[in-house]
Each structure stands twice: as C-alpha cells, then as structure tokens.
Design a protein around this motif. Structure first.
Motif, PDB file in Angstrom:
ATOM      1  N   ARG A   1      38.780  42.496  38.039  1.00 32.32           N
ATOM      2  CA  ARG A   1      39.561  41.251  38.089  1.00 32.32           C
ATOM      3  C   ARG A   1      38.627  40.048  38.023  1.00 32.32           C
ATOM      4  O   ARG A   1      38.961  39.018  37.444  1.00 32.32           O
TER       5      ARG A   1
ATOM      6  N   ALA B   1      39.509  34.699  51.561  1.00 28.05           N
ATOM      7  CA  ALA B   1      38.165  34.513  50.990  1.00 28.05           C
ATOM      8  C   ALA B   1      38.177  33.490  49.854  1.00 28.05           C
ATOM      9  O   ALA B   1      37.182  32.796  49.641  1.00 28.05           O
TER      10      ALA B   1
ATOM     11  N   ARG C   1      28.137  34.970  55.507  1.00 21.85           N
ATOM     12  CA  ARG C   1      28.202  35.976  54.442  1.00 21.85           C
ATOM     13  C   ARG C   1      28.471  35.263  53.129  1.00 21.85           C
ATOM     14  O   ARG C   1      29.130  34.210  53.134  1.00 21.85           O
TER      15      ARG C   1
END
Ligand code: CMC
Length: 427
Positions: free
Chosen positions: A315, A267, A300
């Motif tokens: 994070r 990603a 997406r």
C-alpha cells in the motif's frame, strides 16, 4: 494424508490437526489442547495466533502481497471504485454494473441522520479529537437504530450494511464540522459517495462548492487501500466485540477506538506531526533516525515497521506514487515530502532498520497526500476509519454468519496465591 503436529508435555504426546490455508499457510489447530493436556498457549500480542479462518483478505508480509477476495490490491486501486471494492469485501464478488448501481442507491436511502444526533455532538467541546467523537457518535447510532440485525436473514444483513456505510460517512465529516464550528451538512443523494465526502466536509452555506475531481479520484484510491487488512488491531476488536452478539454499530465504534492509537491508524497523524517537527527543527533527518534507534529514547520513526510486513508494504508503494502524482497535478510543493523521502532513504540504508526489516508502512505517505488534498491533520485517522469501514463490516458479517464462538482468551495467572484477609487496622 493430512498433516498433524505432535506436542510432548510431561512425557505425554498429543497430536493436533494441521490446517492448510488456500495460499498454503500452515496452522496447528489447538482447539482441544486444554481439554486433552490442561495446558494453554501464551502469545502476547497474538504474534503467532490465528483466531479465525477467513475468506476475505490474503496478506503475505514476507512477500509484500495484499489481496481482497483474491484480487490484487494494485488492480483494485487502479481499476475499481471504493464502493465496488466495499461490495467485493462484504459480499465476496465484484458487483455487476447493475448491482453496483443498486448498492449505491440503497446506501443513499440511509444517508439522513436523525436530527437528535446533533444534540449529542453539541455536548462535545470543539477541541475534542474527531476520533473520540466519531467513536461516540457511531455507538450512539445504536440508540437511534435499536432493531438488532438478524444475521440469518440476507435482507436484514444487506440493509444493515447499507445503513452503516451511508450513516458513517456523514457522522465522520460531522466530527470535523463540529471542530470548526461550521453548520453540519447533509448528504446529497445526487452525487457519488466520495464526492459527498468532500461536500460534507468543505461546502459552506455562504457559496457554491465543487469538489476537485482529481482530489475525489485520489481519495477513492486511498479508501480502497485502507479497506481491509485481515486481523489487525481494530478489525479483531470489531470481531471480538461482535462475538458477544453486540450490534454492528457498537462493534464498529469499538473498532474506531482501537484504530485511534498511534501504533495503529493514529500513525498517519503522528507521521505528519513528526515530519513537521523535523522541518521546524531544520530538517536534520539523521538526528531523528538516531533518536529512533536509541533504546533510551521512546521516539519511534512513525510510519515505519509493521507487525506483519517484513518487506515493503504494498500500500505504501501505491500511495507514494499517488502522492507524487497528486502533488504535481495539483501543483503543490511540500517540503515535508522531501523530508519524508530523505528519511525513507536513510532508514532503508540503515543497519538498524535493515536488521529488523523495518520498511515504510501505509501511513508513511498517506498524511502527505491527505495534506495535499486539503484534509486537516486531526482528520487523518478518521480518513483511515472511513476507508476501513467495509473491512470491519465484512469481518463482522463473516464472524456472525459463521457462528463463531464468543472471543474469550485465557491467561497465565502470576499474582499472589491465596492469602488471609488483612483487617484495615493491620495494613
Ligand atoms: N522505529 C524504531 N524502531 C522500531 C520501529 C520504529 N518505527 N518499529 C519497530 N522498531 C523496532 C523495535 O524497537 C524492536 O527493536 P528490538 O528488537 O531491538 O527491541 C523491533 O523493531 C521490533 O519491533 P516491535 O515493536 O516488537 O514490532 P511489533 O510488530 O510489535 O510492532 C509496530 C509493529 C507497527 C507497532 C511498530 O513497528 C511501530 O511502532 N511502528 C511505528 C508506528 C506505525 O507506523 N504504525 C502504523 C502501522 S501500519 C498501519 C496500520 O495497519 O495500523
């Protein structure tokens, strides 16, 4: 009194023990379910299935908490180094100064790669994706280190850990050197691990190279943030492969392949490519937000959403702050950062994203910071792999030391019942 859970099936009641974790997480222990009832559970994507008890990482997705061995990720990112964090994850405690120095020196003993490995790299086209090459090279390490690791022997385990950490960094950078047609570099045992990463990647035989200490510090922090994340896709792959008693390199090679996918570690590359596309098309973030919400459109919003976090990924918070600091200290102005911030704000205020608790994840900002640090886009997921390595090792070690059984899920068969064989001439 210990809790139990009752299941009623076909009029019969079955009682199962309830396990409570150290942070009060509750699990129904169904280990004996099939033996007593003949039934199994069905849970595609393992959304509700715990596969092990683990002492390594605690993650509370609702509260946005991440801890390694009880230490908050925020503290580790600010106060510890990557190898210190690796030691903590793998061996359970923060090392003393002396132990850490010894650990770093022991890793240095294994930083040389067999020259014959270069023949393997030569077999790949220059255009090969670094993650594919990394997975193959990690697996190939088994051929050069065939002695299987005796998990009942602490010394063997320690050596295996140091060897894996030492060699993986070098071959990870070799995947980039290969893609650029540059000569492959050697680890410099007089320097630190993350500084070595920069040398291995960018030093050329044509002149001296000194890594920018600010970049080294930022990378060290990024590696810590990626170091473990309990039973994610790649880590559970490592545990699964290792559960057949396949070696550590073979298990990690499988983890690299699992990490590569765009729904997981891939990603970070996908986010940057998405931001570049938005930028190229005039920066219209609303258009992409609408595409992400459109069920007919496969697009997406990359870097958004998480299987476990239904709140801010802790994070992502740290990386966002680090990205601001790094970009301003290196004097980098990146229009992609502006697009990312615009997109983030729009998504956070959008009903679709709010209703589904979709927040930015670790990958949303990591690509921007890697880019500012001069890391090529194709290498982003390799960066994730370097960071995740200690987590994979720690989880593999825990699984083997605890003598967990071979991973072997069941299924519900929904295919054809028994049929008569149809001879070729009748088909
Ligand atoms: N953009 C648009 N819609 C989304 C997104 C997204 N990024 N993520 C989830 N949704 C929607 C999804 O369509 C579904 O909607 P509906 O309920 O109407 O069908 C709902 O939210 C739940 O999604 P899901 O796919 O069932 O959730 P999951 O837990 O199976 O998937 C995920 C988690 C991370 C794979 C997913 O959120 C995703 O594909 N995100 C983009 C890729 C990404 O950023 N991955 C990095 C994960 S963090 C780093 C790591 O640990 O690897």
């Amino acid at each position: 009194m210990s809790k139990t859970a009752i299941l009623e099936l076909d009029g019969k009641k079955y009682e199962f023990p309830v396990i409570v974790g150290s942070e009060n997480e509750i699990a129904i222990d169904i280990n004996k379910l099939r033996d007593v009832s003949g039934a199994i559970t069905l849970d595609p994507g393992y959304k509700n299935s715990g596969v092990c008890k683990s002492e390594i990482t605690f993650l509370d997705g609702e509260e946005g908490i991440l801890r390694y061995r009880g230490y908050a990720i925020e503290d580790l990112a600010e106060k510890a180094s990557f190898l210190e964090t690796s030691y903590l994850l793998i061996f359970g405690e923060l090392p003393s100064a002396k132990t850490l120095e010894q650990f770093e020196n022991d890793i240095r003993k294994y930083t040389l790669i067999n020259e014959e490995m270069k023949n393997i790299i030569d077999g790949f086209p220059k255009t090969a994706h670094p993650m594919g090459v990394l997975s193959a090279l990690t697996s190939a390490l088994t051929a050069f280190n065939p002695k299987s690791l005796n998990v009942d022997n602490d010394k063997d385990i320690y050596e295996g850990v140091c060897k894996t950490i030492g060699k993986f960094l070098v071959i990870a950078t070799w995947t980039y050197r290969k893609s650029m047609g540059y000569p492959l570099n050697y680890y410099d045992n007089t320097k630190g691990y993350v500084e070595n990463f920069m040398n291995l990647m960018f030093s050329l035989p044509t002149g001296p190279y000194t890594a920018n200490p600010k970049v080294v510090d930022a990378l060290d922090k990024l590696f810590i943030l990626h170091a473990d994340h309990e039973q994610n896709c790649s880590t559970s792959t490592v545990r699964m492969v290792g559960s057949s008693h396949a070696g550590l390199f073979a298990s990690i090679s499988a983890g690299v392949s699992a990490l590569w996918g765009p729904l997981h570690g891939g990603a970070n590359q996908a986010v940057l490519e998405m931001l570049e596309e938005i930028h190229k098309n005039g920066g219209d973030t609303d258009k992409y937000l609408a595409k992400a919400k459109d069920k007919e459109d496969p697009f997406r919003l990359m870097g958004f959403g998480h299987r476990v976090y239904k709140n801010f990924d802790p994070r992502a918070r740290i990386i966002k702050k680090a990205a601001d600091e790094v970009l301003s200290s290196l004097g980098v102005e990146d229009p992609l950062l502006d697009i990312a911030m615009k997109l983030e704000q729009a998504a956070l205020n959008d009903e679709y994203f709010k209703a589904r608790s979709l927040y930015p994840n670790v990958d949303f900002y990591s690509g921007i910071i890697y880019r500012a640090l001069g890391i090529p886009t194709d290498m982003f997921t390799v960066m994730f792999a370097i960071g995740r390595l200690p987590g994979w090792i720690a989880q593999w070690k825990e699984m083997r030391v605890n003598k967990e059984p071979i991973g072997r899920p069941r299924q519900v068969y929904t295919g054809a019942p028994l049929r008569d064989f149809v001879p070729m001439e009748k088909r």
